[in-house]
Structure formats: C-alpha cells, structure tokens
Design a protein around this motif. Structure first.
Motif, short mmCIF file in Angstrom:
data_model
loop_
_atom_site.label_atom_id
_atom_site.label_comp_id
_atom_site.label_asym_id
_atom_site.label_seq_id
_atom_site.Cartn_x
_atom_site.Cartn_y
_atom_site.Cartn_z
N ASP A 88 0.87 -1.18 0.00
CA ASP A 88 0.00 0.00 0.00
C ASP A 88 0.91 1.23 0.00
O ASP A 88 1.14 1.86 1.04
CB ASP A 88 -0.92 -0.02 1.23
N ILE A 89 1.44 1.55 -1.18
CA ILE A 89 2.44 2.61 -1.30
C ILE A 89 1.87 3.96 -0.86
O ILE A 89 2.58 4.78 -0.25
CB ILE A 89 2.99 2.69 -2.75
N ALA A 90 0.58 4.19 -1.14
CA ALA A 90 -0.04 5.47 -0.75
C ALA A 90 -0.02 5.63 0.77
O ALA A 90 0.30 6.71 1.29
CB ALA A 90 -1.48 5.54 -1.27
N LEU A 91 -0.33 4.56 1.50
CA LEU A 91 -0.33 4.59 2.98
C LEU A 91 1.10 4.82 3.48
O LEU A 91 1.34 5.69 4.34
CB LEU A 91 -0.87 3.28 3.54
N LEU A 92 2.05 4.06 2.95
CA LEU A 92 3.45 4.19 3.40
C LEU A 92 3.99 5.59 3.10
O LEU A 92 4.73 6.16 3.90
CB LEU A 92 4.32 3.12 2.72
N THR A 93 3.60 6.14 1.96
CA THR A 93 4.06 7.49 1.59
C THR A 93 3.50 8.54 2.55
O THR A 93 4.23 9.43 3.01
CB THR A 93 3.62 7.83 0.15
N THR A 121 9.73 -2.15 -0.63
CA THR A 121 8.64 -1.25 -1.04
C THR A 121 8.76 0.12 -0.36
O THR A 121 8.20 1.10 -0.85
CB THR A 121 7.27 -1.87 -0.71
N GLY A 122 9.50 0.19 0.73
CA GLY A 122 9.72 1.47 1.41
C GLY A 122 10.47 2.46 0.52
O GLY A 122 10.34 3.67 0.69
N SER A 123 11.24 1.94 -0.46
CA SER A 123 11.96 2.82 -1.38
C SER A 123 11.00 3.65 -2.22
O SER A 123 11.22 4.83 -2.46
CB SER A 123 12.85 2.00 -2.32
N ALA A 124 9.92 3.02 -2.67
CA ALA A 124 8.93 3.73 -3.48
C ALA A 124 8.27 4.83 -2.66
O ALA A 124 8.10 5.96 -3.13
CB ALA A 124 7.88 2.76 -4.01
N ALA A 125 7.92 4.51 -1.41
CA ALA A 125 7.29 5.50 -0.52
C ALA A 125 8.24 6.67 -0.27
O ALA A 125 7.84 7.83 -0.29
CB ALA A 125 6.89 4.84 0.80
N ALA A 126 9.52 6.35 -0.07
CA ALA A 126 10.52 7.41 0.18
C ALA A 126 10.67 8.32 -1.03
O ALA A 126 10.75 9.54 -0.90
CB ALA A 126 11.87 6.77 0.53
N LEU A 127 10.68 7.74 -2.22
CA LEU A 127 10.85 8.53 -3.44
C LEU A 127 9.64 9.41 -3.73
O LEU A 127 9.79 10.57 -4.14
CB LEU A 127 11.17 7.62 -4.62
N ILE A 128 8.44 8.87 -3.52
CA ILE A 128 7.24 9.68 -3.75
C ILE A 128 7.18 10.83 -2.74
O ILE A 128 6.89 11.98 -3.09
CB ILE A 128 5.95 8.83 -3.67
N ALA A 129 7.49 10.51 -1.48
CA ALA A 129 7.50 11.56 -0.45
C ALA A 129 8.55 12.62 -0.78
O ALA A 129 8.31 13.82 -0.62
CB ALA A 129 7.77 10.95 0.93
N ALA A 130 9.71 12.18 -1.28
CA ALA A 130 10.77 13.13 -1.66
C ALA A 130 10.31 14.03 -2.81
O ALA A 130 10.59 15.23 -2.83
CB ALA A 130 12.04 12.38 -2.05
N ALA A 150 7.23 3.65 -7.56
CA ALA A 150 6.93 5.07 -7.38
C ALA A 150 6.27 5.64 -8.64
O ALA A 150 5.52 6.62 -8.57
CB ALA A 150 8.20 5.86 -7.07
N GLY A 151 6.56 5.02 -9.80
CA GLY A 151 5.99 5.49 -11.06
C GLY A 151 6.85 6.55 -11.73
O GLY A 151 7.54 7.32 -11.04
N PRO A 152 6.80 6.63 -13.05
CA PRO A 152 7.66 7.56 -13.81
C PRO A 152 7.47 9.02 -13.44
O PRO A 152 8.44 9.78 -13.40
CB PRO A 152 7.25 7.31 -15.27
N VAL A 153 6.22 9.45 -13.18
CA VAL A 153 5.96 10.87 -12.89
C VAL A 153 6.63 11.29 -11.59
O VAL A 153 7.31 12.33 -11.53
CB VAL A 153 4.43 11.15 -12.83
N ALA A 154 6.45 10.50 -10.53
CA ALA A 154 7.06 10.83 -9.23
C ALA A 154 8.59 10.77 -9.33
O ALA A 154 9.29 11.64 -8.81
CB ALA A 154 6.57 9.88 -8.15
N LEU A 155 9.11 9.75 -10.02
CA LEU A 155 10.57 9.63 -10.15
C LEU A 155 11.16 10.85 -10.85
O LEU A 155 12.19 11.38 -10.43
CB LEU A 155 10.92 8.36 -10.94
N PHE A 181 15.86 4.18 -12.71
CA PHE A 181 17.01 5.09 -12.82
C PHE A 181 16.87 6.00 -14.04
O PHE A 181 17.21 7.18 -14.00
CB PHE A 181 18.30 4.26 -12.91
N GLU A 182 16.36 5.43 -15.14
CA GLU A 182 16.21 6.20 -16.38
C GLU A 182 15.20 7.34 -16.22
O GLU A 182 15.28 8.35 -16.91
CB GLU A 182 15.77 5.28 -17.52
N HIS A 183 14.24 7.19 -15.32
CA HIS A 183 13.21 8.22 -15.12
C HIS A 183 13.67 9.34 -14.19
O HIS A 183 13.10 10.43 -14.20
CB HIS A 183 11.92 7.60 -14.57
#
Length: 237
Positions: A88-93, A121-130, A150-155, A181-183
């Motif tokens: 649940d990336i939205a919750l973790l974020t 999965t905490g990496s995705a939450a950290a990147l979206i929050a960042a 995290a998805g291309p837009v957030a990255l 990394f490419e995003h």
C-alpha cells in the motif's frame, strides 16, 4: 590519549499519523550534519537488524537516524497474513510525509537537512514523499528497493540526489532499478554490489551498502547544511 567519541543521544519517539501513532528510535550523534529517516520494506520494522547496521554506520559518519515503524502493531499483524499493507504505497508514503513533518516541527531538528533510506517497497514510498516535499529532502538512498513502484511521474519529480543500491545477484530487481534510474532527472547513481542477493546476506555485502549510504548522505547532507549556514549568516549580517 585520544578522547572517546561522545555517545550519541538516543530516545524513543511517538509520531502522530492521522488516527495512528507510530513509534520510532531517534539517535543524534554529537555535531550531526543531518537526519536520515528509514522507510523499511516488506514485513520489517524499526528493529530490522539490517537497517540498524546501516544506521550505526551513518551515526559513525555524523548523521542522525530515525528508525520508525511505518505500520502500527495491529497493521503489522494483519499484513503478516494478508500482505495488504506492505504494497500500500499510498499509505506508506503518507506515513513518511507525516514523520518528516513531525521532524520539521521539532525545535532541535527543524533546520537539519533530511535524507531518506528506503528498502524494498519502502523505497517507493521514500521517493514519492521526496518528490512531494521537494527541497525539504536533501538525499535519498534505496537498498534492494522497488523504486519502479513510485511510477515515472514521481521519479521524474524527485530533486534530491538519489542513490539506488542493488545486489548483483538480485535478478529481476536489477532491471526494475535500471528502469527507475532512467526516469530520475536529479543527481543520481546506480550502484551494484557484486554477488549480493535481495537481502544482502552474503559476507561483507551489507557493509558495502552501509559504506555507500554513509558516503552519499555525509556528502549531500553536509553540503546542504553548509548552504543553510551560509544563508543564515547572510540574513544575520
């Protein structure tokens, strides 16, 4: 005779996140240059031996650490059976953002550069929050993470210098990190630890992760601290 290194200040903290309370361990070395919040991954929490080993290395490098549980005890129990919360990336974020805002509200921490260390999965939450918090986050490190979630837009929106660390034998996850990394449009680096699998359980591999993370955070948090100090001096003069 060498003076002994001062013992870091450690305390348990309680962070309000909506209706939930999250518990964490805050450790502040003497003259710390920044604070790193840990976003743990699947089925792991603030007592994770791997994250604690990395945190100890950061503390030795003069970086404060906040290891906290992204899930409440009740949510952890449910997740053990259903695995519904760990993805649940939205919750973790939201929890990462709430914890960050808590840090920024503390009198002794509000001017300290902040970094994120995410695993799985905490990496995705950290990147979206960042991405959402912009220049309030000064550096991000992902260990064996799923930054692709995290998805291309957030990255593409992340501005904090970002280091992705992945094991050389973590097949499948390497490719997902390469895609993520490419995003990324920020200052970025992809580091592959030879012979390491997903949990970095092989001899010496977690030490390499800790060294890479400590170097990344020390460099970027110290430079941000120097900028903040210069701005402060400019306002004062």
């Amino acid at each position: 005779m060498n003076n002994p290194t001062p013992t870091p200040l450690a305390r348990e903290v309680r962070i309000a996140c909506g209706d939930a309370w999250l518990y964490g361990d805050l450790v502040l070395p003497a003259d710390f240059c920044g604070l790193v919040l840990f976003a743990h991954g699947s089925g792991s929490g603030r007592h994770s031996a791997r994250n604690r080993q990395v945190a100890q290395k950061l503390q030795q490098a003069g970086v404060g650490t906040l290891l906290f549980d992204l899930l409440t005890a009740q949510e952890e129990q449910i997740d053990m059976h259903t695995r519904e919360h760990r993805f649940d990336i939205a919750l973790l974020t939201r929890r990462m953002q709430d914890a960050t805002l808590w840090v920024l509200a503390q009198e002794d921490l509000q001017h300290v550069p902040i970094g994120y260390f995410g695993a799985s999965t905490g990496s995705a939450a950290a990147l979206i929050a960042a991405a959402r918090l912009g220049d309030r986050i000064s550096a991000v490190v992902s260990r064996g993470g799923r930054p692709d979630l995290a998805g291309p837009v957030a990255l593409a929106a992340v501005t904090a210098p970002t280091l992705l660390i992945v094991g050389g034998a973590d097949h499948g996850v390497i490719e997902l990190n390469e895609q993520a990394f490419e995003h990324l449009q920020c200052d970025r680096r992809l580091a592959i630890v030879p012979g390491a699998t997903h949990l970095f359980e092989e001899r010496g591999t977690l030490e390499q992760v800790a060294d890479l993370a400590a170097s990344w955070f020390a460099t970027h948090l110290k430079s941000k601290a120097a900028v903040k100090q210069a701005e402060k001096s400019g306002h004062a003069s």
